[in-house]
Design a protein around this motif. Structure first.
Motif, PDB file in Angstrom:
ATOM      1  N   THR A 206      -3.868  12.366  -0.029  1.00  0.00           N
ATOM      2  CA  THR A 206      -4.128  11.065   0.583  1.00  0.00           C
ATOM      3  C   THR A 206      -5.345  11.075   1.508  1.00  0.00           C
ATOM      4  O   THR A 206      -5.914  10.030   1.797  1.00  0.00           O
ATOM      5  CB  THR A 206      -2.904  10.598   1.393  1.00  0.00           C
ATOM      6  OG1 THR A 206      -2.602  11.561   2.425  1.00  0.00           O
ATOM      7  CG2 THR A 206      -1.689  10.431   0.491  1.00  0.00           C
TER       8      THR A 206
ATOM      9  N   GLN B 253       2.459   1.670  -3.385  1.00  0.00           N
ATOM     10  CA  GLN B 253       1.467   2.122  -4.367  1.00  0.00           C
ATOM     11  C   GLN B 253       1.310   3.638  -4.300  1.00  0.00           C
ATOM     12  O   GLN B 253       1.287   4.313  -5.330  1.00  0.00           O
ATOM     13  CB  GLN B 253       0.123   1.441  -4.107  1.00  0.00           C
ATOM     14  CG  GLN B 253      -1.005   1.914  -5.016  1.00  0.00           C
ATOM     15  CD  GLN B 253      -0.731   1.666  -6.478  1.00  0.00           C
ATOM     16  OE1 GLN B 253      -0.167   0.634  -6.843  1.00  0.00           O
ATOM     17  NE2 GLN B 253      -1.114   2.602  -7.328  1.00  0.00           N
ATOM     18  N   LYS B 254       1.230   4.178  -3.084  1.00  0.00           N
ATOM     19  CA  LYS B 254       1.095   5.618  -2.917  1.00  0.00           C
ATOM     20  C   LYS B 254       2.347   6.330  -3.417  1.00  0.00           C
ATOM     21  O   LYS B 254       2.266   7.364  -4.083  1.00  0.00           O
ATOM     22  CB  LYS B 254       0.845   5.952  -1.437  1.00  0.00           C
ATOM     23  CG  LYS B 254      -0.537   5.560  -0.934  1.00  0.00           C
ATOM     24  CD  LYS B 254      -0.716   5.959   0.506  1.00  0.00           C
ATOM     25  CE  LYS B 254      -2.104   5.588   1.009  1.00  0.00           C
ATOM     26  NZ  LYS B 254      -2.297   5.959   2.439  1.00  0.00           N
TER      27      LYS B 254
ATOM     28  N   GLU C  44      -8.332  15.357  -5.833  1.00  0.00           N
ATOM     29  CA  GLU C  44      -8.045  13.920  -5.829  1.00  0.00           C
ATOM     30  C   GLU C  44      -8.239  13.386  -7.252  1.00  0.00           C
ATOM     31  O   GLU C  44      -9.333  13.492  -7.805  1.00  0.00           O
ATOM     32  CB  GLU C  44      -8.999  13.223  -4.859  1.00  0.00           C
ATOM     33  CG  GLU C  44      -8.665  11.782  -4.595  1.00  0.00           C
ATOM     34  CD  GLU C  44      -9.626  11.166  -3.587  1.00  0.00           C
ATOM     35  OE1 GLU C  44      -9.593   9.946  -3.444  1.00  0.00           O
ATOM     36  OE2 GLU C  44     -10.402  11.924  -2.960  1.00  0.00           O
TER      37      GLU C  44
ATOM     38  N   GLU D 245       2.761   6.701  -7.185  1.00  0.00           N
ATOM     39  CA  GLU D 245       1.920   7.717  -7.811  1.00  0.00           C
ATOM     40  C   GLU D 245       2.618   9.074  -7.891  1.00  0.00           C
ATOM     41  O   GLU D 245       2.249   9.914  -8.707  1.00  0.00           O
ATOM     42  CB  GLU D 245       0.603   7.851  -7.049  1.00  0.00           C
ATOM     43  CG  GLU D 245      -0.299   6.622  -7.163  1.00  0.00           C
ATOM     44  CD  GLU D 245      -1.609   6.807  -6.437  1.00  0.00           C
ATOM     45  OE1 GLU D 245      -1.941   7.962  -6.092  1.00  0.00           O
ATOM     46  OE2 GLU D 245      -2.309   5.813  -6.206  1.00  0.00           O
TER      47      GLU D 245
ATOM     48  N   GLU E 167       0.837  -1.200   0.000  1.00  0.00           N
ATOM     49  CA  GLU E 167       0.000   0.000   0.000  1.00  0.00           C
ATOM     50  C   GLU E 167       0.875   1.254   0.000  1.00  0.00           C
ATOM     51  O   GLU E 167       0.599   2.228  -0.724  1.00  0.00           O
ATOM     52  CB  GLU E 167      -0.914   0.006   1.222  1.00  0.00           C
ATOM     53  CG  GLU E 167      -1.887   1.174   1.250  1.00  0.00           C
ATOM     54  CD  GLU E 167      -2.839   1.112   2.428  1.00  0.00           C
ATOM     55  OE1 GLU E 167      -3.541   2.118   2.654  1.00  0.00           O
ATOM     56  OE2 GLU E 167      -2.880   0.073   3.126  1.00  0.00           O
ATOM     57  N   LYS E 168       1.949   1.231   0.813  1.00  0.00           N
ATOM     58  CA  LYS E 168       2.856   2.374   0.842  1.00  0.00           C
ATOM     59  C   LYS E 168       3.525   2.576  -0.506  1.00  0.00           C
ATOM     60  O   LYS E 168       3.628   3.697  -1.008  1.00  0.00           O
ATOM     61  CB  LYS E 168       3.924   2.165   1.919  1.00  0.00           C
ATOM     62  CG  LYS E 168       3.420   2.300   3.342  1.00  0.00           C
ATOM     63  CD  LYS E 168       4.521   2.059   4.345  1.00  0.00           C
ATOM     64  CE  LYS E 168       4.005   2.155   5.778  1.00  0.00           C
ATOM     65  NZ  LYS E 168       5.070   1.855   6.763  1.00  0.00           N
TER      66      LYS E 168
ATOM     67  N   ARG F  86       0.199  13.977  -4.433  1.00  0.00           N
ATOM     68  CA  ARG F  86      -1.095  13.320  -4.345  1.00  0.00           C
ATOM     69  C   ARG F  86      -1.755  13.635  -3.010  1.00  0.00           C
ATOM     70  O   ARG F  86      -1.089  13.757  -1.984  1.00  0.00           O
ATOM     71  CB  ARG F  86      -0.957  11.798  -4.483  1.00  0.00           C
ATOM     72  CG  ARG F  86      -0.733  11.305  -5.907  1.00  0.00           C
ATOM     73  CD  ARG F  86      -1.938  11.564  -6.777  1.00  0.00           C
ATOM     74  NE  ARG F  86      -1.778  11.079  -8.140  1.00  0.00           N
ATOM     75  CZ  ARG F  86      -1.271  11.796  -9.148  1.00  0.00           C
ATOM     76  NH1 ARG F  86      -0.824  13.030  -8.913  1.00  0.00           N
ATOM     77  NH2 ARG F  86      -1.181  11.290 -10.356  1.00  0.00           N
TER      78      ARG F  86
ATOM     79  N   GLU G 256       5.386  13.298   3.705  1.00  0.00           N
ATOM     80  CA  GLU G 256       4.022  13.772   3.914  1.00  0.00           C
ATOM     81  C   GLU G 256       4.002  15.275   4.187  1.00  0.00           C
ATOM     82  O   GLU G 256       4.994  15.846   4.656  1.00  0.00           O
ATOM     83  CB  GLU G 256       3.379  13.047   5.086  1.00  0.00           C
ATOM     84  CG  GLU G 256       3.166  11.569   4.893  1.00  0.00           C
ATOM     85  CD  GLU G 256       2.556  10.927   6.131  1.00  0.00           C
ATOM     86  OE1 GLU G 256       1.336  11.054   6.311  1.00  0.00           O
ATOM     87  OE2 GLU G 256       3.306  10.320   6.915  1.00  0.00           O
TER      88      GLU G 256
END
Length: 220
Positions: free
Chosen positions: A132, A52-53, A145, A56, A49-50, A130, A103
């Motif tokens: 989140t 994937q983010k 988004e 992007e 999941e990390k 992106r 972040e």
């Protein structure tokens, strides 16, 4: 008879307490076993999941190191709008600094905080941004988004990619209505303003701390 009844009641209470104790011990043991059994799968899922983010905002071809293994824990960082510790990932290519992924938070969105993930290349250019997490108005401000952006010309958030302080002065990191170069949708200026400010602050912070961040914690 009274004494016998008291002894019987006391014995039953003791047995009940023992049964409850055994039940708790067995239940706790089962939970621990299930956790240990599923932990590897949970960690793999979280890592995917990390990544994937991160993918992007930073294409995998731009680095060759283990990104999830090259991490710095940041303390609360007001410049990034972060009031809690966070992780910063350092991308490297052939051993050389490639990009920082971290972040940031826009605290002044229309409906509250807007959480972002930002990638800034070693040359100071934005690789990608992106959103989140946000609570912006559906159909009005949620176009920040990509999956909710109906623009056929590309996601609104992608206009930050390629920008750098060396080529774009801070005054231009604003929406066009305020004299900058960032586009916005009519009727929804608060949201893009907040994101633009947060991205600018993130790039300024990365620019000011780049060398330290890439060097910190690295063995000679």
């Amino acid at each position: 008879m009274s004494a016998a009844r008291e002894l019987t009641a006391s014995g039953m209470a003791a047995r009940t307490a023992l049964i409850l104790l055994l039940f708790v011990a067995v239940f706790t043991g089962l939970l621990s076993a299930v956790y240990l059994w599923t932990r590897p799968a949970i960690e793999i899922s979280a890592a995917k999941e990390k990544m994937q983010k991160i993918s992007e905002v930073l294409p995998p071809g731009e680095y060759d190191n283990d990104l999830l293994g090259d991490v710095l824990m940041l303390p609360p960082t007001p410049e990034l709008g972060l009031t809690e510790p966070s992780r910063l990932y350092r991308a490297r290519l052939a051993g050389q600094p490639a990009a920082l992924v971290f972040e940031a938070v826009a605290p002044d969105g229309y409906a509250g905080k807007i959480r972002l993930i930002v990638a800034v290349r070693a040359d100071g250019r934005v690789a990608g941004v992106r959103v989140t997490e946000h609570r912006e108005t559906p159909g009005l401000g949620d176009y920040i988004e990509p999956k909710k952006d109906r623009s056929k010309g590309g996601p609104w958030i992608d206009q930050f990619a390629g920008l750098s302080l060396a080529e774009v002065p801070p005054a231009d990191w604003r929406v066009k209505k305020d004299g900058g170069r960032i586009t916005y949708r009519t009727g929804a200026t608060v949201t893009p303003r907040a994101v633009a400010r947060a991205v600018l602050k993130a790039v300024q912070w990365a620019d000011a701390n780049r060398e330290r961040l890439f060097a910190e914690g690295v063995k000679p």
